[in-house]
Design a protein around this motif. Structure first.
Motif, mmCIF file in Angstrom:
data_model
loop_
_atom_site.group_PDB
_atom_site.id
_atom_site.type_symbol
_atom_site.label_atom_id
_atom_site.label_comp_id
_atom_site.label_asym_id
_atom_site.label_seq_id
_atom_site.Cartn_x
_atom_site.Cartn_y
_atom_site.Cartn_z
ATOM 1 N N UNK A 172 -9.461 1.852 -10.475
ATOM 2 C CA UNK A 172 -10.868 2.196 -10.616
ATOM 3 C C UNK A 172 -11.549 2.246 -9.252
ATOM 4 N N UNK A 173 -12.726 2.838 -9.204
ATOM 5 C CA UNK A 173 -13.494 2.873 -7.967
ATOM 6 C C UNK A 173 -13.813 1.462 -7.498
ATOM 7 N N UNK A 174 -14.160 0.582 -8.424
ATOM 8 C CA UNK A 174 -14.456 -0.799 -8.048
ATOM 9 C C UNK A 174 -13.250 -1.476 -7.414
ATOM 10 N N UNK A 175 -12.068 -1.266 -7.997
ATOM 11 C CA UNK A 175 -10.864 -1.869 -7.432
ATOM 12 C C UNK A 175 -10.593 -1.336 -6.027
ATOM 13 N N UNK A 176 -10.809 -0.032 -5.827
ATOM 14 C CA UNK A 176 -10.612 0.545 -4.505
ATOM 15 C C UNK A 176 -11.583 -0.051 -3.488
ATOM 16 N N UNK A 177 -12.829 -0.227 -3.901
ATOM 17 C CA UNK A 177 -13.822 -0.787 -2.980
ATOM 18 C C UNK A 177 -13.511 -2.239 -2.663
ATOM 19 N N UNK A 178 -13.097 -2.997 -3.686
ATOM 20 C CA UNK A 178 -12.732 -4.397 -3.434
ATOM 21 C C UNK A 178 -11.574 -4.488 -2.456
ATOM 22 N N UNK A 179 -10.528 -3.669 -2.697
ATOM 23 C CA UNK A 179 -9.352 -3.733 -1.833
ATOM 24 C C UNK A 179 -9.691 -3.252 -0.422
ATOM 25 N N UNK A 180 -10.548 -2.246 -0.319
ATOM 26 C CA UNK A 180 -10.949 -1.749 0.996
ATOM 27 C C UNK A 180 -11.742 -2.806 1.767
ATOM 28 N N UNK A 181 -12.626 -3.503 1.072
ATOM 29 C CA UNK A 181 -13.399 -4.568 1.705
ATOM 30 C C UNK A 181 -12.472 -5.646 2.258
ATOM 31 N N UNK A 183 -9.303 -5.359 2.956
ATOM 32 C CA UNK A 183 -8.453 -4.788 4.004
ATOM 33 C C UNK A 183 -9.201 -4.767 5.334
ATOM 34 N N UNK A 184 -10.440 -4.294 5.309
ATOM 35 C CA UNK A 184 -11.250 -4.263 6.529
ATOM 36 C C UNK A 184 -11.451 -5.664 7.088
ATOM 37 N N UNK A 185 -11.720 -6.608 6.207
ATOM 38 C CA UNK A 185 -11.929 -7.994 6.629
ATOM 39 C C UNK A 185 -10.680 -8.540 7.307
ATOM 40 N N UNK A 186 -9.503 -8.280 6.709
ATOM 41 C CA UNK A 186 -8.251 -8.811 7.249
ATOM 42 C C UNK A 186 -7.875 -8.159 8.575
ATOM 43 N N UNK A 187 -8.206 -6.878 8.730
ATOM 44 C CA UNK A 187 -7.834 -6.140 9.940
ATOM 45 C C UNK A 187 -8.906 -6.181 11.029
ATOM 46 N N UNK A 188 -10.002 -6.883 10.762
ATOM 47 C CA UNK A 188 -11.073 -6.956 11.744
ATOM 48 C C UNK A 188 -11.818 -5.654 11.911
ATOM 49 N N UNK A 189 -11.881 -4.844 10.837
ATOM 50 C CA UNK A 189 -12.567 -3.556 10.870
ATOM 51 C C UNK A 189 -13.949 -3.687 10.237
ATOM 52 N N UNK A 190 -14.840 -2.820 10.639
ATOM 53 C CA UNK A 190 -16.182 -2.824 10.054
ATOM 54 C C UNK A 190 -16.146 -2.124 8.698
ATOM 55 N N UNK A 191 -16.641 -2.797 7.691
ATOM 56 C CA UNK A 191 -16.717 -2.185 6.371
ATOM 57 C C UNK A 191 -17.777 -1.090 6.425
ATOM 58 N N UNK A 192 -17.437 0.162 6.069
ATOM 59 C CA UNK A 192 -18.302 1.305 6.411
ATOM 60 C C UNK A 192 -19.498 1.540 5.497
ATOM 61 N N UNK A 193 -20.423 0.577 5.472
ATOM 62 C CA UNK A 193 -21.704 0.843 4.807
ATOM 63 C C UNK A 193 -22.425 1.957 5.562
ATOM 64 N N UNK A 194 -23.179 2.777 4.843
ATOM 65 C CA UNK A 194 -23.886 3.884 5.504
ATOM 66 C C UNK A 194 -25.275 3.477 5.964
ATOM 67 N N UNK A 195 -25.781 2.306 5.523
ATOM 68 C CA UNK A 195 -27.102 1.852 5.956
ATOM 69 C C UNK A 195 -27.139 0.336 5.890
ATOM 70 N N UNK A 196 -28.310 -0.222 6.093
ATOM 71 C CA UNK A 196 -28.458 -1.678 6.147
ATOM 72 C C UNK A 196 -28.587 -2.315 4.766
ATOM 73 N N UNK A 197 -28.632 -1.507 3.720
ATOM 74 C CA UNK A 197 -28.847 -2.068 2.386
ATOM 75 C C UNK A 197 -27.628 -2.819 1.857
ATOM 76 N N UNK A 198 -26.446 -2.523 2.410
ATOM 77 C CA UNK A 198 -25.232 -3.163 1.899
ATOM 78 C C UNK A 198 -24.898 -2.722 0.499
ATOM 79 N N UNK A 199 -25.305 -1.515 0.140
ATOM 80 C CA UNK A 199 -25.089 -1.018 -1.215
ATOM 81 C C UNK A 199 -24.153 0.181 -1.246
ATOM 82 N N UNK A 200 -24.247 1.058 -0.244
ATOM 83 C CA UNK A 200 -23.509 2.314 -0.275
ATOM 84 C C UNK A 200 -22.470 2.358 0.835
ATOM 85 N N UNK A 201 -21.248 2.808 0.441
ATOM 86 C CA UNK A 201 -20.110 2.850 1.357
ATOM 87 C C UNK A 201 -19.739 4.312 1.618
#
Length: 317
Positions: A172-181, A183-201
């Motif tokens: 699901x989209x939710x599972x992909x977003x969870x795994x991406x979050x 993955x980014x955390x583990x690799x020291x990458x910035x999770x790609x939010x498009x703005x400061x709201x922390x809502x949209x990736x």
């Protein structure tokens, strides 16, 4: 003639009912506050998982490690089922407490929670399955045969216990977003939010991640967005972020089996031991299939399995 057995049975059933209600109440209180804070644009509470339910069970003096309640007509009620019921209960709790202008936002969050657990059950089959609990020491482990297998282990450990899928079409989209979050955390990458709201990736980043690691095409992602329009905003080209599951980090992991498949893929049986599990249990063993035919790791499936059932099936002539 003594009626003690009947009375005892009634007490057991009443206790089971009260236990479920206690767990529901704990979960509903937490989720109500979480949804209200999010709807008001306040700092969200830390993510939580079914430890809320486990805590309610323990406070009710239920046996440590108990996974199934037998209540009423001897129906098995798992903690996952309680979470689903609690999500439904949250509608009447948080929704009723919200001002009129916030109700739509709160309801949307509740529906996303219910959809997530519905997706998990649909992936596992039409009925809930209660898997036995194991400890890490219950298994015999083999050496990792090559670097590709080690990469699969290292990657799956990043996702902790957040994935369970039979093929890329079931993710699901939710599972992909969870795994991406994660993955980014583990690799020291910035999770790609498009703005400061922390809502949209960022949509391009999500699609690239899905294709590279899970082999999900852009067309398949478009189909997901069409079926779940609340998860994707075409104008922003962004996916709505969901609350990330609070699974603990993995303390250790090992493989108990390795098989090379005819199509060039391979399958491993992986056991992961989470940090801080109060009862000492590891996560349910996972059977993961991966391949490198595209020149890099692609995860094809990862499903919970029961080693005891496998052993019984093998022993049957």
């Amino acid at each position: 003639m003594s009626n003690y057995p009947l009375d005892k049975k009634m007490l057991e059933e009443e206790y089971g009912d009260l236990l479920i209600k206690a767990a529901l109440r704990e979960y509903a209180i937490e989720q109500s506050e979480r949804l209200e804070r999010e709807a008001a644009g306040e700092e969200p509470l830390p993510p939580a998982d079914d430890r809320v339910i486990r805590g309610a069970f323990r406070r009710a003096a239920w046996q440590d490690g108990c996974e199934v309640l037998l209540a009423g007509a001897k129906k098995a009620v798992t903690r996952v089922a309680v979470v689903f019921l609690a999500a439904a209960l949250t509608i009447t709790t948080a929704f009723a407490l919200s001002p009129a202008e916030k109700k739509q936002t709160v309801l949307q969050k509740v529906l996303e929670t219910i959809r997530y657990y519905t997706d998990k059950w649909a992936t596992a089959g039409s009925t809930l399955v209660e898997y036995p609990r194991y400890r890490f020491e219950d298994f015999e482990y083999i050496e990792v045969p090559n670097e590709q297998v080690q990469e699969v282990v290292d990657t799956w450990v990043i996702f902790r216990n957040a994935l369970n899928f039979s093929g890329n079409t079931s993710l699901t989209i939710n599972q992909l977003l969870w795994s991406m979050f994660l993955y980014c955390e583990a690799k020291g990458l910035e999770y790609p939010y498009i703005d400061e709201s922390g809502t949209w990736v960022d949509g391009d980043a999500v699609r690239e991640f899905a294709e590279n690691l899970f082999g999900i095409t852009g067309e398949q992602m478009a189909g997901r967005a069409q079926k779940n329009p609340q998860c994707y905003d075409a104008g922003r080209n962004a996916y709505r972020d969901s609350r990330h599951l609070g699974y603990p980090a993995i303390a250790r992991a090992g493989i108990t089996g390795y098989t090379e498949n005819e199509d060039g893929s391979f399958t491993i049986d992986l056991v992961m031991d989470p940090e801080g599990e109060p009862n000492g249990y590891c996560y349910c063993p996972m059977r993961i299939t991966a391949d490198y035919s595209s020149g890099h790791l692609v995860l094809r499936s990862g499903l919970i399995f029961d080693p005891a059932e496998d052993a019984a099936r093998t022993a049957t002539p």
